[in-house]
Each structure stands twice: as C-alpha cells, then as structure tokens.
Design a protein around this motif. Structure first.
Motif, PDB file in Angstrom:
ATOM      1  N   TRP A  28       0.831  -1.204   0.000  1.00 55.89           N
ATOM      2  CA  TRP A  28       0.000   0.000   0.000  1.00 55.89           C
ATOM      3  C   TRP A  28       0.866   1.255   0.000  1.00 55.89           C
ATOM      4  CZ3 TRP A  28      -0.910   3.728   3.962  1.00 55.89           C
ATOM      5  CH2 TRP A  28      -1.957   4.598   3.697  1.00 55.89           C
ATOM      6  N   THR A  29       1.936   1.251   0.776  1.00 60.99           N
ATOM      7  CA  THR A  29       2.837   2.406   0.821  1.00 60.99           C
ATOM      8  C   THR A  29       3.468   2.659  -0.540  1.00 60.99           C
ATOM      9  OG1 THR A  29       3.302   1.996   3.150  1.00 60.99           O
ATOM     10  CG2 THR A  29       4.846   3.387   1.964  1.00 60.99           C
ATOM     11  N   THR A  30       3.925   1.608  -1.198  1.00 58.79           N
ATOM     12  CA  THR A  30       4.530   1.806  -2.519  1.00 58.79           C
ATOM     13  C   THR A  30       3.505   2.309  -3.532  1.00 58.79           C
ATOM     14  OG1 THR A  30       4.193  -0.509  -3.124  1.00 58.79           O
ATOM     15  CG2 THR A  30       6.313   0.073  -2.129  1.00 58.79           C
ATOM     16  N   GLN A  31       2.285   1.822  -3.457  1.00 57.31           N
ATOM     17  CA  GLN A  31       1.251   2.285  -4.379  1.00 57.31           C
ATOM     18  C   GLN A  31       0.843   3.729  -4.097  1.00 57.31           C
ATOM     19  OE1 GLN A  31       0.024   0.592  -7.052  1.00 57.31           O
ATOM     20  NE2 GLN A  31       1.633  -0.868  -6.555  1.00 57.31           N
ATOM     21  N   VAL A  32       0.768   4.094  -2.829  1.00 53.68           N
ATOM     22  CA  VAL A  32       0.373   5.450  -2.462  1.00 53.68           C
ATOM     23  C   VAL A  32       1.463   6.443  -2.862  1.00 53.68           C
ATOM     24  CG1 VAL A  32      -0.032   6.961  -0.477  1.00 53.68           C
ATOM     25  CG2 VAL A  32      -1.231   4.819  -0.663  1.00 53.68           C
ATOM     26  N   LEU A  33       2.709   6.070  -2.670  1.00 53.82           N
ATOM     27  CA  LEU A  33       3.795   6.965  -3.056  1.00 53.82           C
ATOM     28  C   LEU A  33       3.833   7.182  -4.564  1.00 53.82           C
ATOM     29  CD1 LEU A  33       6.645   5.849  -0.658  1.00 53.82           C
ATOM     30  CD2 LEU A  33       5.244   7.908  -0.534  1.00 53.82           C
ATOM     31  N   ALA A  34       3.382   6.207  -5.315  1.00 50.87           N
ATOM     32  CA  ALA A  34       3.299   6.385  -6.764  1.00 50.87           C
ATOM     33  C   ALA A  34       2.179   7.349  -7.152  1.00 50.87           C
ATOM     34  CB  ALA A  34       3.091   5.038  -7.439  1.00 50.87           C
ATOM     35  N   LYS A  35       1.154   7.440  -6.340  1.00 51.61           N
ATOM     36  CA  LYS A  35       0.006   8.310  -6.634  1.00 51.61           C
ATOM     37  C   LYS A  35       0.103   9.690  -5.989  1.00 51.61           C
ATOM     38  CE  LYS A  35      -2.464   4.969  -8.517  1.00 51.61           C
ATOM     39  NZ  LYS A  35      -2.414   4.788  -9.924  1.00 51.61           N
ATOM     40  N   ASP A  37       2.003  12.156  -6.595  1.00 55.75           N
ATOM     41  CA  ASP A  37       2.149  13.235  -7.575  1.00 55.75           C
ATOM     42  C   ASP A  37       0.798  13.684  -8.115  1.00 55.75           C
ATOM     43  OD1 ASP A  37       4.874  13.228  -7.282  1.00 55.75           O
ATOM     44  OD2 ASP A  37       5.205  11.846  -8.971  1.00 55.75           O
ATOM     45  N   LEU A  38      -0.120  12.772  -8.248  1.00 58.97           N
ATOM     46  CA  LEU A  38      -1.455  13.096  -8.743  1.00 58.97           C
ATOM     47  C   LEU A  38      -2.139  14.115  -7.843  1.00 58.97           C
ATOM     48  CD1 LEU A  38      -3.913  12.328 -10.653  1.00 58.97           C
ATOM     49  CD2 LEU A  38      -4.544  10.742  -8.845  1.00 58.97           C
ATOM     50  N   VAL A  39      -1.981  13.948  -6.546  1.00 58.50           N
ATOM     51  CA  VAL A  39      -2.648  14.830  -5.582  1.00 58.50           C
ATOM     52  C   VAL A  39      -1.878  16.135  -5.419  1.00 58.50           C
ATOM     53  CG1 VAL A  39      -3.427  15.010  -3.188  1.00 58.50           C
ATOM     54  CG2 VAL A  39      -3.675  12.867  -4.414  1.00 58.50           C
ATOM     55  N   THR A  40      -0.562  16.072  -5.339  1.00 61.31           N
ATOM     56  CA  THR A  40       0.216  17.296  -5.093  1.00 61.31           C
ATOM     57  C   THR A  40       0.266  18.206  -6.310  1.00 61.31           C
ATOM     58  OG1 THR A  40       2.258  16.139  -5.646  1.00 61.31           O
ATOM     59  CG2 THR A  40       1.650  16.255  -3.314  1.00 61.31           C
ATOM     60  N   GLY A  43      -2.902  20.296  -6.514  1.00 64.37           N
ATOM     61  CA  GLY A  43      -3.153  21.187  -5.382  1.00 64.37           C
ATOM     62  C   GLY A  43      -4.299  20.748  -4.487  1.00 64.37           C
ATOM     63  N   GLN A  44      -4.506  19.473  -4.346  1.00 64.22           N
ATOM     64  CA  GLN A  44      -5.592  18.959  -3.512  1.00 64.22           C
ATOM     65  C   GLN A  44      -5.182  18.938  -2.042  1.00 64.22           C
ATOM     66  OE1 GLN A  44      -8.638  18.238  -4.670  1.00 64.22           O
ATOM     67  NE2 GLN A  44      -7.955  18.844  -6.699  1.00 64.22           N
ATOM     68  N   SER A  45      -6.152  18.773  -1.183  1.00 65.50           N
ATOM     69  CA  SER A  45      -5.899  18.756   0.258  1.00 65.50           C
ATOM     70  C   SER A  45      -5.425  17.383   0.716  1.00 65.50           C
ATOM     71  CB  SER A  45      -7.175  19.133   1.014  1.00 65.50           C
ATOM     72  OG  SER A  45      -8.152  18.128   0.831  1.00 65.50           O
ATOM     73  N   ALA A  46      -5.015  17.311   1.973  1.00 62.38           N
ATOM     74  CA  ALA A  46      -4.574  16.041   2.553  1.00 62.38           C
ATOM     75  C   ALA A  46      -5.741  15.058   2.651  1.00 62.38           C
ATOM     76  CB  ALA A  46      -3.965  16.276   3.928  1.00 62.38           C
ATOM     77  N   PHE A  50      -5.812  11.126   1.363  1.00 59.98           N
ATOM     78  CA  PHE A  50      -6.173   9.951   2.151  1.00 59.98           C
ATOM     79  C   PHE A  50      -7.369   9.208   1.554  1.00 59.98           C
ATOM     80  CE2 PHE A  50      -3.844  12.294   5.554  1.00 59.98           C
ATOM     81  CZ  PHE A  50      -2.808  11.358   5.657  1.00 59.98           C
ATOM     82  N   GLU A  51      -8.269   9.919   0.901  1.00 59.40           N
ATOM     83  CA  GLU A  51      -9.376   9.255   0.215  1.00 59.40           C
ATOM     84  C   GLU A  51      -8.866   8.418  -0.954  1.00 59.40           C
ATOM     85  OE1 GLU A  51     -12.157  12.258  -0.923  1.00 59.40           O
ATOM     86  OE2 GLU A  51     -12.853  12.582   1.116  1.00 59.40           O
ATOM     87  N   VAL A  52      -7.947   8.975  -1.728  1.00 59.78           N
ATOM     88  CA  VAL A  52      -7.359   8.225  -2.842  1.00 59.78           C
ATOM     89  C   VAL A  52      -6.577   7.029  -2.311  1.00 59.78           C
ATOM     90  CG1 VAL A  52      -5.628   8.349  -4.685  1.00 59.78           C
ATOM     91  CG2 VAL A  52      -7.298  10.185  -4.411  1.00 59.78           C
ATOM     92  N   ALA A  53      -5.855   7.231  -1.212  1.00 59.42           N
ATOM     93  CA  ALA A  53      -5.075   6.153  -0.609  1.00 59.42           C
ATOM     94  C   ALA A  53      -5.981   5.029  -0.101  1.00 59.42           C
ATOM     95  CB  ALA A  53      -4.217   6.698   0.522  1.00 59.42           C
ATOM     96  N   ALA A  54      -7.115   5.378   0.465  1.00 60.27           N
ATOM     97  CA  ALA A  54      -8.042   4.365   0.973  1.00 60.27           C
ATOM     98  C   ALA A  54      -8.697   3.586  -0.165  1.00 60.27           C
ATOM     99  CB  ALA A  54      -9.117   5.021   1.836  1.00 60.27           C
ATOM    100  N   LEU A  55      -8.876   4.213  -1.304  1.00 63.17           N
ATOM    101  CA  LEU A  55      -9.492   3.526  -2.439  1.00 63.17           C
ATOM    102  C   LEU A  55      -8.555   2.511  -3.092  1.00 63.17           C
ATOM    103  CD1 LEU A  55     -11.407   6.487  -4.103  1.00 63.17           C
ATOM    104  CD2 LEU A  55     -12.369   4.563  -2.846  1.00 63.17           C
ATOM    105  N   ILE A  56      -7.276   2.594  -2.794  1.00 60.42           N
ATOM    106  CA  ILE A  56      -6.311   1.656  -3.367  1.00 60.42           C
ATOM    107  C   ILE A  56      -6.353   0.308  -2.650  1.00 60.42           C
ATOM    108  CG2 ILE A  56      -3.832   1.267  -3.669  1.00 60.42           C
ATOM    109  CD1 ILE A  56      -3.543   4.254  -4.118  1.00 60.42           C
TER     110      ILE A  56
END
Length: 75
Positions: A28-35, A37-40, A43-46, A50-56
C-alpha cells in the motif's frame, strides 16, 4: 486431538493476519507513493490524498492474500 487442531488453527490465523498486515502496509505504501504526484500536482488537500489512498486498498488485497497465506502456512 481437537485441542491440537484449535491450537494450530489459532496459530496459523494469527501469523496470517500479521503477515497480511505487514505485506499490505508495504504494498500500500509503494502504491500510495506512486500516486502522491497526482494529488500534489493538482493542489488537492490532505483529505483528498487519504481518500485516494483508501481507495487503493481493495485492489491490493487479492494480490497480497496469497503471499500472507504462504507465510502463515510455512511458519
């Protein structure tokens, strides 16, 4: 013999859950770190991150369960 069977099942279940937790956290950590860039970049919020991370997580579980099961049975 029933006591021994319960002991083995309890031990295998405990090791399975521990292995599932650790392998899920690593993947999960490796997948979230890959994503990230999509959020940053957009300019999205934290909270959005976390919503995108939970959907993974649901897409990772079928991949991780066999590895955790092999570790539990081998242990």
């Amino acid at each position: 013999m029933k006591v021994v069977e319960r002991y083995i099942m309890r031990r295998a279940s405990t090791v399975f859950l521990a292995a599932l937790t650790w392998t899920l956290a690593i993947v999960w950590t490796t997948q979230v770190l890959a994503k990230i860039d999509l959020v940053t970049d957009s300019g999205q919020s934290a909270l959005t991150f976390f919503e995108v991370a939970a959907l993974i997580i649901p897409s990772i579980i079928p991949i991780v369960v066999p590895f955790a099961l092999v570790v539990a049975v081998a242990q």
